[in-house]
Every structure is written in C-alpha cells, then in structure tokens.
Design a protein around this motif. Structure first.
Motif, PDB file in Angstrom:
ATOM      1  N   HIS A 131      13.335  50.093  39.816  1.00 50.88           N
ATOM      2  CA  HIS A 131      13.650  51.337  39.098  1.00 50.88           C
ATOM      3  C   HIS A 131      13.137  52.550  39.885  1.00 50.88           C
ATOM      4  O   HIS A 131      12.157  52.446  40.643  1.00 50.88           O
ATOM      5  N   ILE A 133      11.577  55.290  38.800  1.00 52.01           N
ATOM      6  CA  ILE A 133      10.306  55.907  38.393  1.00 52.01           C
ATOM      7  C   ILE A 133       9.103  55.262  39.083  1.00 52.01           C
ATOM      8  O   ILE A 133       8.276  55.973  39.667  1.00 52.01           O
ATOM      9  N   LYS A 173      28.537  58.040  41.098  1.00 52.40           N
ATOM     10  CA  LYS A 173      28.845  57.502  39.761  1.00 52.40           C
ATOM     11  C   LYS A 173      29.712  58.490  38.978  1.00 52.40           C
ATOM     12  O   LYS A 173      30.641  58.098  38.279  1.00 52.40           O
ATOM     13  N   ARG A 180      30.499  50.196  32.889  1.00 51.76           N
ATOM     14  CA  ARG A 180      29.703  48.981  33.094  1.00 51.76           C
ATOM     15  C   ARG A 180      30.435  47.801  32.463  1.00 51.76           C
ATOM     16  O   ARG A 180      31.287  47.995  31.590  1.00 51.76           O
ATOM     17  N   MET A 188      18.325  49.758  29.161  1.00 51.14           N
ATOM     18  CA  MET A 188      17.483  50.128  30.300  1.00 51.14           C
ATOM     19  C   MET A 188      16.599  51.301  29.918  1.00 51.14           C
ATOM     20  O   MET A 188      17.017  52.150  29.130  1.00 51.14           O
ATOM     21  N   ALA A 190      14.527  54.872  30.751  1.00 48.29           N
ATOM     22  CA  ALA A 190      14.605  56.064  31.598  1.00 48.29           C
ATOM     23  C   ALA A 190      15.861  56.093  32.466  1.00 48.29           C
ATOM     24  O   ALA A 190      15.826  55.774  33.649  1.00 48.29           O
ATOM     25  N   THR A 191      16.958  56.491  31.860  1.00 53.16           N
ATOM     26  CA  THR A 191      18.213  56.604  32.628  1.00 53.16           C
ATOM     27  C   THR A 191      18.723  58.041  32.570  1.00 53.16           C
ATOM     28  O   THR A 191      18.375  58.792  31.654  1.00 53.16           O
ATOM     29  N   PHE A 192      19.521  58.404  33.561  1.00 49.18           N
ATOM     30  CA  PHE A 192      20.242  59.677  33.504  1.00 49.18           C
ATOM     31  C   PHE A 192      21.588  59.413  32.829  1.00 49.18           C
ATOM     32  O   PHE A 192      22.003  58.252  32.700  1.00 49.18           O
ATOM     33  N   ASP A 195      24.055  57.228  34.497  1.00 50.59           N
ATOM     34  CA  ASP A 195      23.757  55.793  34.563  1.00 50.59           C
ATOM     35  C   ASP A 195      24.541  54.995  33.523  1.00 50.59           C
ATOM     36  O   ASP A 195      24.459  53.769  33.486  1.00 50.59           O
ATOM     37  N   SER A 201      25.661  50.403  42.155  1.00 46.71           N
ATOM     38  CA  SER A 201      24.382  50.084  41.504  1.00 46.71           C
ATOM     39  C   SER A 201      23.262  50.873  42.174  1.00 46.71           C
ATOM     40  O   SER A 201      23.019  50.733  43.377  1.00 46.71           O
ATOM     41  N   GLY A 202      22.593  51.703  41.383  1.00 50.41           N
ATOM     42  CA  GLY A 202      21.472  52.489  41.913  1.00 50.41           C
ATOM     43  C   GLY A 202      20.314  51.608  42.335  1.00 50.41           C
ATOM     44  O   GLY A 202      19.603  51.922  43.300  1.00 50.41           O
ATOM     45  N   HIS A 203      20.125  50.503  41.621  1.00 51.02           N
ATOM     46  CA  HIS A 203      19.046  49.592  42.011  1.00 51.02           C
ATOM     47  C   HIS A 203      19.338  48.969  43.381  1.00 51.02           C
ATOM     48  O   HIS A 203      18.434  48.792  44.196  1.00 51.02           O
ATOM     49  N   ARG A 206      18.833  51.577  46.169  1.00 49.51           N
ATOM     50  CA  ARG A 206      17.391  51.827  46.361  1.00 49.51           C
ATOM     51  C   ARG A 206      16.717  50.632  47.043  1.00 49.51           C
ATOM     52  O   ARG A 206      15.919  50.785  47.948  1.00 49.51           O
ATOM     53  N   ARG A 239      21.071  42.395  38.988  1.00 53.80           N
ATOM     54  CA  ARG A 239      21.917  43.369  38.276  1.00 53.80           C
ATOM     55  C   ARG A 239      23.147  42.682  37.689  1.00 53.80           C
ATOM     56  O   ARG A 239      23.594  43.005  36.596  1.00 53.80           O
ATOM     57  N   HIS A 245      25.990  45.090  36.048  1.00 50.81           N
ATOM     58  CA  HIS A 245      26.945  45.519  37.078  1.00 50.81           C
ATOM     59  C   HIS A 245      27.956  44.451  37.422  1.00 50.81           C
ATOM     60  O   HIS A 245      27.714  43.256  37.218  1.00 50.81           O
TER      61      HIS A 245
HETATM   62  C1  LIG Z   1      15.074  58.135  35.830  1.00 52.17           C
HETATM   63  C2  LIG Z   1      15.063  57.803  37.258  1.00 52.17           C
HETATM   64  C3  LIG Z   1      14.099  58.472  38.144  1.00 52.17           C
HETATM   65  C4  LIG Z   1      15.904  56.908  37.804  1.00 52.17           C
HETATM   66  C5  LIG Z   1      16.958  56.168  37.071  1.00 52.17           C
HETATM   67  C6  LIG Z   1      17.039  54.805  37.673  1.00 52.17           C
HETATM   68  C7  LIG Z   1      18.137  53.996  37.049  1.00 52.17           C
HETATM   69  C8  LIG Z   1      18.023  53.562  35.667  1.00 52.17           C
HETATM   70  C9  LIG Z   1      19.211  53.685  37.815  1.00 52.17           C
HETATM   71  C10 LIG Z   1      20.361  52.888  37.339  1.00 52.17           C
HETATM   72  O1  LIG Z   1      20.441  51.766  38.168  1.00 52.17           O
HETATM   73  P1  LIG Z   1      21.722  50.876  38.135  1.00 52.17           P
HETATM   74  O2  LIG Z   1      22.879  51.739  38.584  1.00 52.17           O
HETATM   75  O3  LIG Z   1      21.446  49.768  39.118  1.00 52.17           O
HETATM   76  O4  LIG Z   1      21.889  50.359  36.759  1.00 52.17           O
END
Ligand SMILES: CC(C)=CCC/C(C)=C/COP(=O)(O)O
Length: 282
Positions: A131, A133, A173, A180, A188, A190-192, A195, A201-203, A206, A239, A245
């Motif tokens: 994640h 954070i 995105k 999804r 999940m 803390a998402t924006f 998300d 996939s942000g995970h 990263r 994921r 995902h």
């Molecule tokens: C709140 C912050 C700092 C980051 C959000 C990280 C997050 C929840 C990403 C979503 O990841 P996937 O796209 O893999 O589901």
C-alpha cells in the motif's frame, strides 16, 4: 424464439438473431450479407432496433450518413465495417475475454466464502505491504532519521518516486476507467476516488518500481534480493487472488512500474539539488 442467453452468446460469437420473414428468429452471420428481407425489416423491427442500440457508440455515431454498395444493395458504411472486423479488434476482444475468465477463476480469495477464503487475511497483509501509506511513511521516516547525505538522497528520491507513481497511476485510472472485477469486495483501506477503477494496479506498479529501486540502491545479500523479487511478484499476484484486479491490470502495472523506475533515474534529484531544496525548506 431463442432464450436471452442464446441471444447474447450469438451476439458474442459474431452472429445476430433477427426476425425472419415468417416471424421466426434467424441467426445471421455478421460476415455475410444479410438476405434482403432482413435488410428491409431492420428499419422498423423493434428487435433489430434494440440490437442496433446495443452496438458500440462509435458505430451508432454518424449512422446513415454514408453508404457503400454491396452486391447491388446500398449498405450503410458502418455496416460494412461490421462485416469486416479487424484482426486487431478480434485479438483484443479475445484477450479481454480470456482476461475476464482467468481473473474470475483466479479470484479464489475474493471473499471469505470463496474456495481459498481462509487465506484472505494473509492476502490482505500482503496488500498492506504494498500500500502507498506504509511506503510513504517509511520513506519519510528514513529520510528524517538518515544522517548521511547519501542516505538522504536515496530516501528523498524514493519519496519522489512514490508520489510520481501515485500521480501517474491516478491519471491512468481516470483516463481508462476500467471497472474492477464484479467479484471484488471494495474493502481496501485509505483509497483515492480513482481507486474505484482497476487499470492499472497501483500495487503492482509500486511493487515493481520499489523492487527495482531497492535492488539498485541498497546493498543487499543475494537471499534478500531474491526476497524483494518474490515480494513484488506476490503483491501483484495477490491482487488477482483477492479479486481486486484483472490479470491484465497487474501485468500492465508491473510493466508500468518497471518503466517508472527509468523515469525516476532520469529525474534523479542530485545532492546539489537536494542541498538547495533543504536550504529552501529551512
Ligand atoms: C492513499 C494512498 C497514499 C495510496 C492509495 C493506495 C491504493 C489503495 C492503491 C490502489 O491499488 P490497486 O490499484 O492495486 O488496487
């Protein structure tokens, strides 16, 4: 009259059910010219109208504006495009179909009742390890604690890389807006808002970017290097197992994260820049 299921599978397979002359439904291949009685009926028949309405917006746009001749019949140009689907279009649709099917099959931890639902808590721990954070907080803490200029430089650049990743993934995105998987439970932390979308996939971005970063900038023993690679792979794979995902979201995420590290190297903040930045902050 075919069942709705038969109708939808026929539409998928490239043939459409149409009302025949005797009121019965006939399946007409999209790759052949429909018989004249069907062409005439399409204008007034409600079923044909419904089928036309379910076509892609790009096909509907400009409907009836131009025509071309096929075997003496005047066909709208859009229908001729439909009769000759491009190879890339077919390949992409097939890939997407395989992607949906495989992602659904692999989503074995999507909920507690799923076949591997008992390992869902473990998968969620893996999720937290990738994640944003914990990574942002960890990098900021190491930057604060680091007493060497080299350490500060690496940690500042890691922070910059993590922020860059969040921005690039967020933009991607928001542009692609892929939903999804239907079997995902959106629990999940803390998402924006972006998300809510799936691609990429942000995970995975990263994990790939941070793994490359750590391998390039930390002096790690061979077993630890292997562990970093395994962790990144597992974060991506989890994921799909969690049902968060599709397989293609994660595959593209890995590629994007790999490429993002190249960008980070290009934008690398040097000690000189670092000193002026710190000077400005003080
Ligand atoms: C709140 C912050 C700092 C980051 C959000 C990280 C997050 C929840 C990403 C979503 O990841 P996937 O796209 O893999 O589901």
């Amino acid at each position: 009259m075919p069942s709705p299921k038969a109708r939808s599978s026929a539409a998928r397979s490239g043939s459409v059910p149409c009302a025949g002359g005797n009121g019965r439904y006939e399946f007409v291949s999209l790759s052949r010219t429909p018989p004249p009685h069907l062409l005439q009926r399409q204008g007034s028949d409600p079923t044909a109208a419904r089928l036309r309405a379910s076509e892609s917006p790009s096909r509907r746009r400009g409907s009836g504006s131009s025509t071309s001749s096929t075997g003496g019949q005047q066909l709208p140009e859009e229908d001729c495009m439909k009769l000759n689907p491009s190879f890339i279009g077919i390949a992409l649709s097939s890939l997407l179909a395989i992607d949906l099917w495989l992602s659904k099959r692999l989503g074995v931890c999507a909920c507690e009742d799923a076949s591997w639902g008992s390992v869902r808590p473990l998968m969620k721990l893996v999720e937290i390890s990738g994640h944003g954070i914990p990574w942002l907080a960890g990098a900021a803490y190491c930057l604060y604690k680091s007493d060497s200029a080299a350490g500060q430089e690496v940690m500042l650049n890691l922070l910059m890389a993590l922020v860059l990743d969040l921005v690039l993934v967020g933009v991607m995105k928001a542009v692609v807006r892929r939903r999804r998987p239907a079997h995902n439970r959106m629990d999940m932390f803390a998402t924006f808002s972006v998300d809510g979308y799936s691609f990429p996939s942000g995970h995975a971005t990263r994990a790939a970017m941070c793994a490359r970063f750590l391998l390039a900038h930390l002096v790690l023993a061979a077993p630890l290097r292997v562990l970093v690679l395994l962790w990144a792979t597992f974060v991506g794979f989890s994921r799909v197992l969690l049902g968060r995902h599709h397989v293609t979201d994660v595959t593209f995420g890995f590629l994007m994260g790999y490429w993002q590290y190249n960008l980070v190297e290009m934008l690398w903040l040097s000690p000189v820049m670092l000193q002026s930045t710190i000077g400005q902050l003080q």
